[in-house]
Design an enzyme around this catalytic site. Structure first.
Site, PDB file in Angstrom:
ATOM      1  N   ASN A 154      12.893  71.251  57.290  1.00  0.00           N
ATOM      2  CA  ASN A 154      12.181  70.638  56.991  1.00  0.00           C
ATOM      3  C   ASN A 154      11.039  70.775  58.335  1.00  0.00           C
ATOM      4  O   ASN A 154      11.056  71.758  58.233  1.00  0.00           O
ATOM      5  CB  ASN A 154      11.747  68.888  56.965  1.00  0.00           C
ATOM      6  CG  ASN A 154      12.343  67.898  57.891  1.00  0.00           C
ATOM      7  OD1 ASN A 154      14.010  68.143  57.704  1.00  0.00           O
ATOM      8  ND2 ASN A 154      12.102  67.201  58.201  1.00  0.00           N
ATOM      9  N   GLU A 253      20.685  60.196  60.825  1.00  0.00           N
ATOM     10  CA  GLU A 253      18.746  60.421  60.667  1.00  0.00           C
ATOM     11  C   GLU A 253      18.473  60.559  58.748  1.00  0.00           C
ATOM     12  O   GLU A 253      18.577  61.876  58.790  1.00  0.00           O
ATOM     13  CB  GLU A 253      18.058  61.294  61.746  1.00  0.00           C
ATOM     14  CG  GLU A 253      16.501  60.245  62.520  1.00  0.00           C
ATOM     15  CD  GLU A 253      15.574  61.433  61.395  1.00  0.00           C
ATOM     16  OE1 GLU A 253      15.777  62.138  62.220  1.00  0.00           O
ATOM     17  OE2 GLU A 253      15.766  61.316  60.054  1.00  0.00           O
ATOM     18  N   CYS A 287      10.142  63.354  58.290  1.00  0.00           N
ATOM     19  CA  CYS A 287      11.226  62.073  57.484  1.00  0.00           C
ATOM     20  C   CYS A 287      10.600  60.861  58.098  1.00  0.00           C
ATOM     21  O   CYS A 287      10.325  59.772  57.869  1.00  0.00           O
ATOM     22  CB  CYS A 287      12.561  61.818  58.023  1.00  0.00           C
ATOM     23  SG  CYS A 287      12.305  62.548  60.025  1.00  0.00           S
ATOM     24  N   GLU A 466      19.367  58.746  68.153  1.00  0.00           N
ATOM     25  CA  GLU A 466      19.927  59.818  69.492  1.00  0.00           C
ATOM     26  C   GLU A 466      18.818  60.359  70.308  1.00  0.00           C
ATOM     27  O   GLU A 466      17.530  59.443  69.414  1.00  0.00           O
ATOM     28  CB  GLU A 466      20.522  61.232  68.220  1.00  0.00           C
ATOM     29  CG  GLU A 466      21.614  61.344  67.692  1.00  0.00           C
ATOM     30  CD  GLU A 466      21.729  62.474  67.137  1.00  0.00           C
ATOM     31  OE1 GLU A 466      21.360  63.339  67.974  1.00  0.00           O
ATOM     32  OE2 GLU A 466      23.060  62.171  66.307  1.00  0.00           O
TER      33      GLU A 466
HETATM   34  O1  LIG Z   1      11.158  64.680  67.058  1.00  0.00           O
HETATM   35  C1  LIG Z   1      12.704  64.249  66.517  1.00  0.00           C
HETATM   36  O2  LIG Z   1      12.734  64.816  67.707  1.00  0.00           O
HETATM   37  C2  LIG Z   1      13.045  64.314  65.556  1.00  0.00           C
HETATM   38  O3  LIG Z   1      14.439  64.059  65.778  1.00  0.00           O
HETATM   39  C3  LIG Z   1      12.195  64.463  64.407  1.00  0.00           C
HETATM   40  C4  LIG Z   1      12.818  64.256  63.055  1.00  0.00           C
HETATM   41  C5  LIG Z   1      11.661  64.253  62.503  1.00  0.00           C
HETATM   42  C6  LIG Z   1      12.865  63.941  60.801  1.00  0.00           C
HETATM   43  O4  LIG Z   1      12.085  64.794  59.778  1.00  0.00           O
END
Ligand SMILES: O=C(O)C(=O)/C=C/C=C/O
Length: 485
Positions: A154, A253, A287, A466
């Site tokens: 994504n 995640e 997500c 993280e």
């Molecule tokens: O913005 C971020 O660091 C991140 O990990 C975004 C995650 C999105 C997942 O679909």
């Protein structure tokens, strides 16, 4: 149009795979690339190369190691347009989103963790001892080792570098396995690593799928020291099973079924715009996206109408059109999943306020993976469309009366990733955000990111956090040294 060949990168050399798999554009179905599927033997050699490179990479003075990360960041910035076209080609996402979010974050992730590694303090204590003297305790951090990075389709470059950057910054070596759906920017990252002189074996790339392919070969490999993964919860569970025999650490995640709570006192236009963005951004394929909206009853009808107006006003179009607000889903296969929920919603009794189908363009895009931005109302909270992640440009909107009811509704899920709260009463904003069973709660905003903050979720949304120093927990192993003085 040239068909790009996306090769593996093992021990500092680009290699063909025993076979290739096709990458088709989600915009018009055209064949745009062929990725070289890595064999088990190639994954084995990548892991061995990463182990060979590990001692020297970990022993490198941190300033020299982080200089290499800054060179990777500069390399991404220098090839910004190549990364932009590759990401747009793989995903069909609008150039506005890819140029403002995906590609800049690729460089920013390396810069953030280079800075953190350079300035990291060391946890230590002076300890009183029974003999009236003292002891010095300090936590000496070593890299976890060889890390498997399995990244999703994504936000391909953003999420790949979100893991590769801390892994390398803290002295680990890496095997990357990007999603088979979006293999292009990972290949460019390997090219930048090669061209900027990252030592062979420090960063390796193996293309492929999950079961019976590179994903499985990495997660089941006895010499892999840990797995960091972003993707669907079911895949996370499969990876946990794969690493269980070796009791390997994981950082996950995963999915979400994120709620937005809109109180009657909210800045109405800001809440509508912010909620529309949180539902339809990246075609709902983040997500963190909102799939459940709960609106306080006095403004409920007005809010639904305004949100539907925003959905209908979205320009669904070609990715490279600066005015495009929403592109296609990432693939025909994913569109089948989203359309199955569009059908399920009707079966479950939803009112389809807008959307619910496939736009007809009358041009090549009809061979792509487009769907209409969609809003449902009228479903019971027990409905599958309220409990299960759709991962598309769709939300359900329901009314609530009291703050307590809103909190209960938002928390009635097995996921626990993100929430958005819209209210002018900031005391309530703090209170409700703190009551959310999520890893990230935004108040009067969404997807506003400080890369030093803890990022991740609970329940079906993942394991660990993280971001900033929180990445230390997974990417390093501390040894506490106690010295009697
Ligand atoms: O913005 C971020 O660091 C991140 O990990 C975004 C995650 C999105 C997942 O679909």
């Amino acid at each position: 149009m040239t068909i790009r060949q996306l090769r593996n990168y093992i021990d500092g050399r680009f290699e063909d795979g025993a076979s290739t798999f096709d990458k088709h554009s989600p915009v018009d179905g055209a064949l745009i690339a062929q990725a070289h599927e890595a064999s088990r033997e190639q994954v084995d050699r990548a892991v061995a190369a990463a182990h060979r490179a590990l001692p020297a990479w970990a022993a490198l003075p941190v300033g020299q190691r982080t200089d290499q990360l800054l060179a990777l960041a500069d390399g991404i910035s220098r090839r910004f347009d190549d990364f932009l076209q590759a990401e747009i080609g793989d995903t069909g996402k609008p150039v506005s989103w890819a140029s403002q979010i995906d590609i800049p974050r690729g460089a920013a992730n390396f810069r953030t963790f280079a800075e953190l590694a350079r300035t990291l303090d060391m946890e230590s204590y002076m300890t009183d001892t029974p003999d009236g003297r003292q002891a010095l305790n300090y936590a000496y951090r070593k890299p976890l080792g060889v890390v498997g990075v399995i990244s999703p389709w994504n936000l391909p470059l953003l999420l790949l570098t979100w893991k590769v950057a801390p892994a390398l910054a803290f002295g680990n070596t890496v095997i990357m396995k990007p999603s088979e759906v979006t293999p292009s920017t990972a290949t460019l990252l390997a090219e930048v690593a090669h061209d900027t002189g990252l030592p062979p074996g420090v960063l390796n790339l193996t293309h492929g799928f999950g079961p019976g392919s590179a994903g499985e070969f990495i997660t089941t490999h006895p010499d892999i020291d840990g797995i960091t993964f972003t993707g669907e919860s079911a895949t996370g569970a499969a990876i946990m099973r794969a690493v269980a025999p070796g009791v390997k650490p994981v950082s996950f995640e995963l999915g979400g079924k994120n709620a937005a709570l809109v109180f009657a006192d909210a800045d109405f236009e800001a809440a509508v715009d912010g909620t529309a963005r949180s539902v339809f951004a990246n075609c709902g394929q983040v997500c963190l996206c909102t799939e459940r909206v709960y609106v306080q009853r006095p403004i409920y009808e007005r809010f639904v109408a305004a949100l539907a107006e925003r959905a209908r006003a979205l320009r669904i179009g070609w990715p490279d059109d600066a005015d495009t607000g929403m592109g296609p889903l990432v693939s025909r296969e994913h569109r089948e999943k989203v359309l199955s929920y569009f059908a399920l919603a009707r079966e479950e009794g939803a009112t389809v306020v807008t959307g619910g189908g496939v736009p007809v363009f009358g041009d090549a895009r009809d061979a792509g993976a487009y769907v209409q931005p969609t809003i449902w109302t009228g479903l019971p909270e027990s409905a599958r469309c309220i409990k299960e992640e759709v991962f598309g440009p769709v939300c359900h909107v329901a009314p609530f009366d009291t703050e307590e009811e809103a909190i209960r509704l938002a928390n009635d899920t097995r996921y626990g990733l993100a929430a958005a709260v819209w209210t002018r009463d900031l005391t309530r904003g703090h209170r409700v955000a703190q009551a959310m069973k999520v890893g990230l709660a935004w108040v009067n905003c969404w997807f506003l990111r400080d890369l030093r903050t803890p990022f991740g979720g609970s329940g079906l949304s993942g394991i660990g956090r993280e971001g900033g120093r929180h990445s230390l927990h997974f990417y390093t192993e501390p040894t506490n040294v106690c010295i009697k003085l």
